[in-house]
Scaffold this active site. Structure first.
Site, PDB file in Angstrom:
ATOM      1  N   ASP A  67      43.156  38.552  28.528  1.00 53.25           N
ATOM      2  CA  ASP A  67      43.023  39.325  27.286  1.00 53.25           C
ATOM      3  C   ASP A  67      44.259  39.160  26.408  1.00 53.25           C
ATOM      4  OD1 ASP A  67      44.686  40.693  29.032  1.00 53.25           O
ATOM      5  OD2 ASP A  67      43.310  42.347  29.358  1.00 53.25           O
ATOM      6  N   ASP A 136      41.849  53.929  34.315  1.00 56.85           N
ATOM      7  CA  ASP A 136      40.455  54.309  34.068  1.00 56.85           C
ATOM      8  C   ASP A 136      39.473  53.321  34.709  1.00 56.85           C
ATOM      9  OD1 ASP A 136      40.750  52.093  32.471  1.00 56.85           O
ATOM     10  OD2 ASP A 136      40.408  53.110  30.566  1.00 56.85           O
ATOM     11  N   HIS A 138      39.509  50.032  34.459  1.00 56.44           N
ATOM     12  CA  HIS A 138      39.162  48.819  33.706  1.00 56.44           C
ATOM     13  C   HIS A 138      39.707  47.562  34.373  1.00 56.44           C
ATOM     14  CE1 HIS A 138      43.026  49.347  31.035  1.00 56.44           C
ATOM     15  NE2 HIS A 138      43.284  48.508  32.013  1.00 56.44           N
ATOM     16  N   GLU A 143      36.965  48.554  29.070  1.00 55.25           N
ATOM     17  CA  GLU A 143      37.117  50.001  29.207  1.00 55.25           C
ATOM     18  C   GLU A 143      35.795  50.631  29.653  1.00 55.25           C
ATOM     19  OE1 GLU A 143      40.034  50.809  29.254  1.00 55.25           O
ATOM     20  OE2 GLU A 143      41.126  50.747  27.365  1.00 55.25           O
TER      21      GLU A 143
HETATM   22  P1  PGA Z   1      49.454  47.575  34.972  1.00 54.19           P
HETATM   23  O1  PGA Z   1      48.084  47.376  34.189  1.00 54.19           O
HETATM   24  O2  PGA Z   1      49.562  46.444  35.938  1.00 54.19           O
HETATM   25  O3  PGA Z   1      50.515  47.539  33.939  1.00 54.19           O
HETATM   26  O4  PGA Z   1      49.362  48.895  35.678  1.00 54.19           O
HETATM   27  C1  PGA Z   1      46.930  47.013  34.881  1.00 54.19           C
HETATM   28  C2  PGA Z   1      45.740  46.936  33.945  1.00 54.19           C
HETATM   29  O5  PGA Z   1      45.671  47.733  33.000  1.00 54.19           O
HETATM   30  O6  PGA Z   1      44.873  46.086  34.164  1.00 54.19           O
END
Ligand code: PGA
Length: 278
Positions: A67, A136, A138, A143
């Site tokens: 992304d 959450d 994702h 999302e």
């Molecule tokens: P993080 O993010 O590794 O910074 O916790 C993970 C994600 O949102 O996929």
């Protein structure tokens, strides 16, 4: 789903490094899907160290990042392109033409997303997709309520994700609210998936992904439908699992399976010889 629980983040990193190194050393595994965020950072450091030791080689590797924030140019210090360059690509022998990224400033969003899907297909598809997980649930920026069949497209980030990302930006108004992301359907087409999660803040999302229902409210739960998924987590991220005893027991027993099978074969061969003896 193969769930591997380790006592510490460091142990998760070392295990993940061994897993990725093993795949990278197989010729047909050299198209990688890569995440950003704080979780994969330790893995990228381990890969850089492994590269310096001569254990992994990026010369033939193609990468597709999951992304990118919409509105950020590639050289913006918080763009994911910049993150990957700083933390991995500039330290290893990957060819710039083998690094694939969604543009944060696309000329046309739909064209950009379709071209990305095409580029993945033209290179034979993702072989190993590495993932983190959001609080959450994702994966990528898919999302809650994202279609489990979604393809690469733009997404509006949830307030929670924006809040989680805020620490990386100086001013609130700079935190992007939209991103381009591979879809759940795109991710699900990878041959194999490795998801990493560490820390207590991920415990609810990890439990929902592994033991909850398959639902668009936790897009990581779609991974239950994928035949080759390994989830590597630490004790803190495993804290809300109901069946963690089984996952730990499974890991211990998997290590012993090869030896057990060999012993069975030897017993069988010995029986055969006894039967043949006059
Ligand atoms: P993080 O993010 O590794 O910074 O916790 C993970 C994600 O949102 O996929």
């Amino acid at each position: 789903m193969n769930v591997v629980i380790h006592a510490s983040e460091e142990a998760v990193t070392q295990c993940a490094y061994g897993f990725v190194r093993d795949r990278m050393n197989r010729r047909h595994y050299r198209v990688l899907g890569l995440p950003t965020g704080s979780t994969p950072l330790r893995l990228y450091r381990a890969l850089v160290e492994g590269y310096r030791r001569g254990e992994v080689d990026f010369a033939e590797v193609q990468t597709f990042n999951l992304d990118e924030y919409l509105g950020l140019p590639p050289d913006h210090p918080q763009s994911y392109r910049h993150f990957m360059q700083t933390n991995l690509f500039s330290h290893v022998n990957i060819r710039p033409s083998h690094v694939h990224f969604l543009s944060g400033l696309p000329h046309d969003i739909e064209d950009e997303c379709e071209a990305y899907e095409r580029a993945i297909k033209e290179r034979g598809g993702l072989k190993l997709q590495i993932l983190g997980i959001g609080r959450d649930g994702h994966i990528g920026f898919n999302e809650p309520t994202s279609s489990l069949a979604s393809r690469t497209r733009e997404k509006t980030l949830t307030r929670q994700t924006i809040e989680d990302n805020r620490r990386f930006f100086e001013k609130d108004e700079e935190v992007p609210r939209w991103a381009l992301t591979m879809g759940v359907g795109t991710i699900m087409e990878a041959r194999e998936i490795l998801l990493l999660a560490t820390g207590r803040a991920k415990a609810d999302a990890v439990a929902a992904m592994i033991e909850g229902p398959v639902t668009a409210m936790c897009t990581a739960s779609a991974l239950q439908m994928h035949p080759r998924v390994t989830v590597m987590i630490d004790d803190a991220a495993a804290a809300k699992l109901n069946h963690d005893d089984y996952y730990r027991w499974m890991s211990e027993n998997d290590c012993q399976m090869a030896g057990y099978l060999e012993a069975c074969k030897q017993r069988q061969a010995a029986r055969g010889q006894t039967a043949k003896a006059p």
